[in-house]
Write an enzyme that holds these catalytic residues in place. Structure first.
Site, PDB file in Angstrom:
ATOM      1  CB  ILE A  12      11.865  -0.358   8.861  1.00 57.24           C
ATOM      2  CG1 ILE A  12      12.376  -1.617   8.140  1.00 57.24           C
ATOM      3  CG2 ILE A  12      12.656  -0.134  10.138  1.00 57.24           C
ATOM      4  CD1 ILE A  12      13.746  -1.471   7.493  1.00 57.24           C
ATOM      5  CB  SER A  34       6.323   5.734  -3.981  1.00 59.18           C
ATOM      6  OG  SER A  34       7.348   5.593  -3.013  1.00 59.18           O
ATOM      7  CG  ASP A  58       8.559  12.916  -3.531  1.00 59.57           C
ATOM      8  OD1 ASP A  58       9.742  13.066  -3.162  1.00 59.57           O
ATOM      9  OD2 ASP A  58       8.214  12.069  -4.370  1.00 59.57           O
ATOM     10  CG  PHE A  80      12.357   4.840   8.318  1.00 55.48           C
ATOM     11  CD1 PHE A  80      13.149   3.765   8.681  1.00 55.48           C
ATOM     12  CD2 PHE A  80      11.660   5.503   9.315  1.00 55.48           C
ATOM     13  CE1 PHE A  80      13.255   3.368  10.002  1.00 55.48           C
ATOM     14  CE2 PHE A  80      11.752   5.116  10.641  1.00 55.48           C
ATOM     15  CZ  PHE A  80      12.552   4.044  10.985  1.00 55.48           C
ATOM     16  CB  SER A 124      21.787  -0.943   3.740  1.00 55.64           C
ATOM     17  OG  SER A 124      21.945  -2.282   3.326  1.00 55.64           O
ATOM     18  CE1 TYR A 148      18.274   0.732  -0.784  1.00 57.33           C
ATOM     19  CE2 TYR A 148      19.814  -1.096  -0.513  1.00 57.33           C
ATOM     20  CZ  TYR A 148      18.891  -0.217   0.021  1.00 57.33           C
ATOM     21  OH  TYR A 148      18.595  -0.275   1.365  1.00 57.33           O
ATOM     22  CE  LYS A 152      19.242   3.102   1.877  1.00 54.40           C
ATOM     23  NZ  LYS A 152      18.307   3.975   2.582  1.00 54.40           N
ATOM     24  CG  ASN A 197      13.213  -8.012  -5.326  1.00 53.12           C
ATOM     25  OD1 ASN A 197      13.114  -8.539  -6.419  1.00 53.12           O
ATOM     26  ND2 ASN A 197      12.757  -6.790  -5.075  1.00 53.12           N
TER      27      ASN A 197
HETATM   28  P1  NAD Z   1       9.522   0.556   2.577  1.00 53.90           P
HETATM   29  O1  NAD Z   1       9.510   0.690   1.099  1.00 53.90           O
HETATM   30  O2  NAD Z   1       8.508  -0.310   3.219  1.00 53.90           O
HETATM   31  O3  NAD Z   1       9.448   2.000   3.259  1.00 53.90           O
HETATM   32  C1  NAD Z   1       9.997   3.145   2.642  1.00 53.90           C
HETATM   33  C2  NAD Z   1       8.908   4.201   2.609  1.00 53.90           C
HETATM   34  O4  NAD Z   1       9.434   5.394   2.006  1.00 53.90           O
HETATM   35  C3  NAD Z   1       7.700   3.764   1.782  1.00 53.90           C
HETATM   36  O5  NAD Z   1       6.528   3.919   2.554  1.00 53.90           O
HETATM   37  C4  NAD Z   1       7.705   4.718   0.585  1.00 53.90           C
HETATM   38  O6  NAD Z   1       6.399   5.015   0.128  1.00 53.90           O
HETATM   39  C5  NAD Z   1       8.429   5.925   1.150  1.00 53.90           C
HETATM   40  N1  NAD Z   1       9.126   6.776   0.178  1.00 53.90           N
HETATM   41  C6  NAD Z   1       9.984   6.385  -0.799  1.00 53.90           C
HETATM   42  N2  NAD Z   1      10.434   7.457  -1.466  1.00 53.90           N
HETATM   43  C7  NAD Z   1       9.846   8.554  -0.900  1.00 53.90           C
HETATM   44  C8  NAD Z   1       9.909   9.934  -1.155  1.00 53.90           C
HETATM   45  N3  NAD Z   1      10.645  10.438  -2.155  1.00 53.90           N
HETATM   46  N4  NAD Z   1       9.187  10.784  -0.384  1.00 53.90           N
HETATM   47  C9  NAD Z   1       8.409  10.303   0.625  1.00 53.90           C
HETATM   48  N5  NAD Z   1       8.303   8.991   0.896  1.00 53.90           N
HETATM   49  C10 NAD Z   1       9.019   8.124   0.144  1.00 53.90           C
HETATM   50  O7  NAD Z   1      10.994   0.093   2.997  1.00 53.90           O
HETATM   51  P2  NAD Z   1      11.558  -0.363   4.400  1.00 53.90           P
HETATM   52  O8  NAD Z   1      11.936  -1.782   4.278  1.00 53.90           O
HETATM   53  O9  NAD Z   1      10.664   0.078   5.481  1.00 53.90           O
HETATM   54  O10 NAD Z   1      12.913   0.480   4.424  1.00 53.90           O
HETATM   55  C11 NAD Z   1      13.031   1.733   5.083  1.00 53.90           C
HETATM   56  C12 NAD Z   1      14.426   2.264   4.861  1.00 53.90           C
HETATM   57  O11 NAD Z   1      15.366   1.318   5.362  1.00 53.90           O
HETATM   58  C13 NAD Z   1      14.782   2.491   3.396  1.00 53.90           C
HETATM   59  O12 NAD Z   1      15.558   3.665   3.302  1.00 53.90           O
HETATM   60  C14 NAD Z   1      15.615   1.274   3.045  1.00 53.90           C
HETATM   61  O13 NAD Z   1      16.522   1.540   2.009  1.00 53.90           O
HETATM   62  C15 NAD Z   1      16.332   1.035   4.364  1.00 53.90           C
HETATM   63  N6  NAD Z   1      16.777  -0.363   4.508  1.00 53.90           N
HETATM   64  C16 NAD Z   1      15.868  -1.371   4.401  1.00 53.90           C
HETATM   65  C17 NAD Z   1      16.285  -2.699   4.514  1.00 53.90           C
HETATM   66  C18 NAD Z   1      15.290  -3.827   4.373  1.00 53.90           C
HETATM   67  O14 NAD Z   1      15.716  -4.973   4.217  1.00 53.90           O
HETATM   68  N7  NAD Z   1      13.993  -3.612   4.451  1.00 53.90           N
HETATM   69  C19 NAD Z   1      17.642  -2.985   4.744  1.00 53.90           C
HETATM   70  C20 NAD Z   1      18.542  -1.926   4.878  1.00 53.90           C
HETATM   71  C21 NAD Z   1      18.092  -0.602   4.758  1.00 53.90           C
HETATM   72  C1  UD1 Z   2      19.538  -7.851  -0.149  1.00 57.56           C
HETATM   73  C2  UD1 Z   2      20.287  -6.812  -0.923  1.00 57.56           C
HETATM   74  C3  UD1 Z   2      20.840  -5.777   0.039  1.00 57.56           C
HETATM   75  C4  UD1 Z   2      19.724  -5.202   0.900  1.00 57.56           C
HETATM   76  C5  UD1 Z   2      19.022  -6.358   1.621  1.00 57.56           C
HETATM   77  C6  UD1 Z   2      17.880  -5.906   2.467  1.00 57.56           C
HETATM   78  C7  UD1 Z   2      21.101  -7.977  -2.913  1.00 57.56           C
HETATM   79  C8  UD1 Z   2      22.300  -8.510  -3.632  1.00 57.56           C
HETATM   80  N1  UD1 Z   2      21.327  -7.427  -1.710  1.00 57.56           N
HETATM   81  O1  UD1 Z   2      20.456  -8.449   0.740  1.00 57.56           O
HETATM   82  O2  UD1 Z   2      21.474  -4.735  -0.674  1.00 57.56           O
HETATM   83  O3  UD1 Z   2      20.241  -4.286   1.849  1.00 57.56           O
HETATM   84  O4  UD1 Z   2      18.528  -7.263   0.636  1.00 57.56           O
HETATM   85  O5  UD1 Z   2      16.851  -5.393   1.678  1.00 57.56           O
HETATM   86  O6  UD1 Z   2      19.987  -8.018  -3.410  1.00 57.56           O
HETATM   87  N2  UD1 Z   2      17.816 -15.936  -1.322  1.00 57.56           N
HETATM   88  C9  UD1 Z   2      17.407 -17.107  -1.934  1.00 57.56           C
HETATM   89  N3  UD1 Z   2      16.243 -17.083  -2.648  1.00 57.56           N
HETATM   90  C10 UD1 Z   2      15.467 -15.970  -2.775  1.00 57.56           C
HETATM   91  C11 UD1 Z   2      15.891 -14.785  -2.118  1.00 57.56           C
HETATM   92  C12 UD1 Z   2      17.069 -14.807  -1.420  1.00 57.56           C
HETATM   93  O7  UD1 Z   2      18.088 -18.128  -1.853  1.00 57.56           O
HETATM   94  O8  UD1 Z   2      14.426 -16.011  -3.444  1.00 57.56           O
HETATM   95  C13 UD1 Z   2      19.050 -15.954  -0.522  1.00 57.56           C
HETATM   96  C14 UD1 Z   2      20.114 -14.987  -0.997  1.00 57.56           C
HETATM   97  O9  UD1 Z   2      20.944 -15.586  -1.940  1.00 57.56           O
HETATM   98  C15 UD1 Z   2      20.821 -14.662   0.333  1.00 57.56           C
HETATM   99  C16 UD1 Z   2      19.711 -14.763   1.378  1.00 57.56           C
HETATM  100  O10 UD1 Z   2      18.699 -15.543   0.792  1.00 57.56           O
HETATM  101  O11 UD1 Z   2      21.790 -15.645   0.613  1.00 57.56           O
HETATM  102  C17 UD1 Z   2      19.132 -13.415   1.787  1.00 57.56           C
HETATM  103  O12 UD1 Z   2      18.749 -12.726   0.608  1.00 57.56           O
HETATM  104  P1  UD1 Z   2      17.929 -11.336   0.679  1.00 57.56           P
HETATM  105  O13 UD1 Z   2      16.781 -11.464   1.590  1.00 57.56           O
HETATM  106  O14 UD1 Z   2      17.659 -10.905  -0.728  1.00 57.56           O
HETATM  107  O15 UD1 Z   2      18.954 -10.348   1.386  1.00 57.56           O
HETATM  108  P2  UD1 Z   2      20.472  -9.983   0.990  1.00 57.56           P
HETATM  109  O16 UD1 Z   2      20.902 -10.650  -0.241  1.00 57.56           O
HETATM  110  O17 UD1 Z   2      21.293 -10.182   2.209  1.00 57.56           O
END
Ligand code: NAD
Ligand code: UD1
Length: 336
Positions: A12, A34, A58, A80, A124, A148, A152, A197
């Site tokens: 993101i 990381s 870090d 982020f 989140s 996790y 948040k 995941n």
């Molecule tokens: P990402 O892992 O691609 O990006 C996170 C970045 O933070 C990575 O580049 C990592 O190297 C860096 N990082 C981690 N720990 C660090 C530290 N201690 N010091 C410096 N850098 C560090 O993840 P993303 O999907 O881009 O997510 C960004 C943020 O959004 C995260 O906080 C995540 O929890 C939050 N978020 C993501 C999702 C999602 O589905 N991707 C959903 C809700 C919230």
């Molecule tokens: C997950 C996390 C949530 C996090 C979000 C974004 C869990 C329980 N929740 O949400 O905390 O903020 O990711 O990173 O892990 N699914 C399948 N097969 C798969 C993967 C997912 O059927 O292999 C289904 C899941 O059951 C769900 C949907 O797809 O219904 C979305 O799953 P996912 O992308 O993992 O997101 P969340 O579960 O919404």
């Protein structure tokens, strides 16, 4: 004046850096790499013709963060940086609490020391826990079911307490729903380590033949087709929400939580079928047991983002899937 983007080489973060650079902002990225690499910044440069300042550090390292704030004239921080894998967090809770919570405390402490009190934080929808009924509204009670999610939630509590203690702070905590998609160029996108995941990266890797088949976690939920429903949002729309949030900080005295979602729910099988349609590739899947901790339906009420940030999602599911597919098919092994 520069914006500091922690975690700016990640999924993101890199998309947000593109939008900031395109808007003419000066950007300083801090990341410990990381879960990412500076290859994303090479691609950001290809897209925008500009390269942000990058410092490998870090956020838990106070001296390194002080060096960043004393070297650059930072005005606002978009935070982020964090570890984000739910399953891993249950295996490594101490690492998650330390990295996410301690890291944020160090960052906030250094911001306070340098009198930088404008912050946008990556929260989140996980903070809504298991018991609220969608559409989810910011005023609903919060809870978390895994380390996790706890990080948040704890960080949100810290941000509210901090803003209550000192009216000079302006903080927006953006509660993301399910970010998917990639930049339309196909040059940057999600690049998970190991087996994904989350649903979309998994489906995309099945489509390019890196994984044999998708397990659909449960087909007996009370939803349109029995599979889980989520509010998928295009990562570029999510990125633009950050620019709108930065602009809106001047209106915020204290801390506000704001949902970033489309307000629409899509089931797992709807995603699979849309992916087949857009890519022309069959997605093999089997129905598997429910994943522990999953709930049937999660989608946002996005009114506050519409009204307060003047933001709404512009990209639909076709855009999300098409851009995911372009990124995955052009980069079957991510940035490698
Ligand atoms: P990402 O892992 O691609 O990006 C996170 C970045 O933070 C990575 O580049 C990592 O190297 C860096 N990082 C981690 N720990 C660090 C530290 N201690 N010091 C410096 N850098 C560090 O993840 P993303 O999907 O881009 O997510 C960004 C943020 O959004 C995260 O906080 C995540 O929890 C939050 N978020 C993501 C999702 C999602 O589905 N991707 C959903 C809700 C919230
Ligand atoms: C997950 C996390 C949530 C996090 C979000 C974004 C869990 C329980 N929740 O949400 O905390 O903020 O990711 O990173 O892990 N699914 C399948 N097969 C798969 C993967 C997912 O059927 O292999 C289904 C899941 O059951 C769900 C949907 O797809 O219904 C979305 O799953 P996912 O992308 O993992 O997101 P969340 O579960 O919404």
């Amino acid at each position: 004046m520069s914006l500091l983007i922690t975690g700016g080489t990640g999924y993101i973060g890199s998309h947000t850096v593109v939008e900031l650079l395109n808007a003419g902002d000066d950007v300083v990225v801090v990341d410990n790499l990381s879960n990412s690499s500076t290859k994303s910044l090479d691609r950001v440069e290809q897209i925008t013709g500009k390269r942000p300042v990058f410092i490998k550090a870090d956020i838990c390292d106070k001296q390194a963060m002080q060096d960043v704030f004393s070297t650059y004239d930072i005005d606002t921080v978009i935070h982020f940086a964090g570890l984000k894998a739910v399953g891993e967090s249950t295996q490594m809770p101490l690492e998650y609490y330390h990295n996410n919570v301690t890291g944020t405390l160090v960052l906030l402490d250094v911001m306070k020391q340098f009198d930088v009190k404008k912050l946008v934080f990556s929260s989140s929808a996980t903070v809504y826990g298991e018991h609220n009924v969608s559409p989810l509204v910011e005023s609903m009670p919060t809870s978390a079911t895994n380390p996790y999610g706890q990080t948040k939630l704890m960080i949100e509590h810290i941000l509210f307490d901090l803003a209550n203690s000192d009216a000079d702070w302006s903080i927006i905590s953006l509660r993301y729903f399910n970010p998917i998609g990639a930049h339309v160029s196909g040059l940057i996108g999600e690049n998970p380590n190991g087996i994904p995941n989350n649903l979309l990266p998994f489906v995309a890797q099945v489509a390019v033949g890196r994984l044999p088949q998708l397990s659909v976690f449960g087909d007996d939920y009370d939803t349109i087709d029995g599979t889980g429903v989520r509010d998928y949002i295009h990562v570029v729309d999510l990125a633009t929400a950050h620019l709108k949030a930065v602009a809106a900080l001047s209106k915020v005295n204290g801390c506000m939580a704001i949902n970033v979602g489309t307000g629409n729910g899509t089931s797992v099988l709807q995603i699979v079928n849309k992916f087949k349609e857009v890519s022309g590739v069959d997605i093999a899947y089997q129905i598997s047991p429910r994943r522990p901790g999953d709930i049937a339906t999660v989608f946002a009420n996005a009114d506050l983002a519409n009204e307060f940030l003047h933001w709404h999602a512009e990209r639909d599911l076709d855009d999300m899937i098409r851009d995911t597919w372009r990124w995955q098919s052009q980069n079957p092994n991510g940035f490698e």
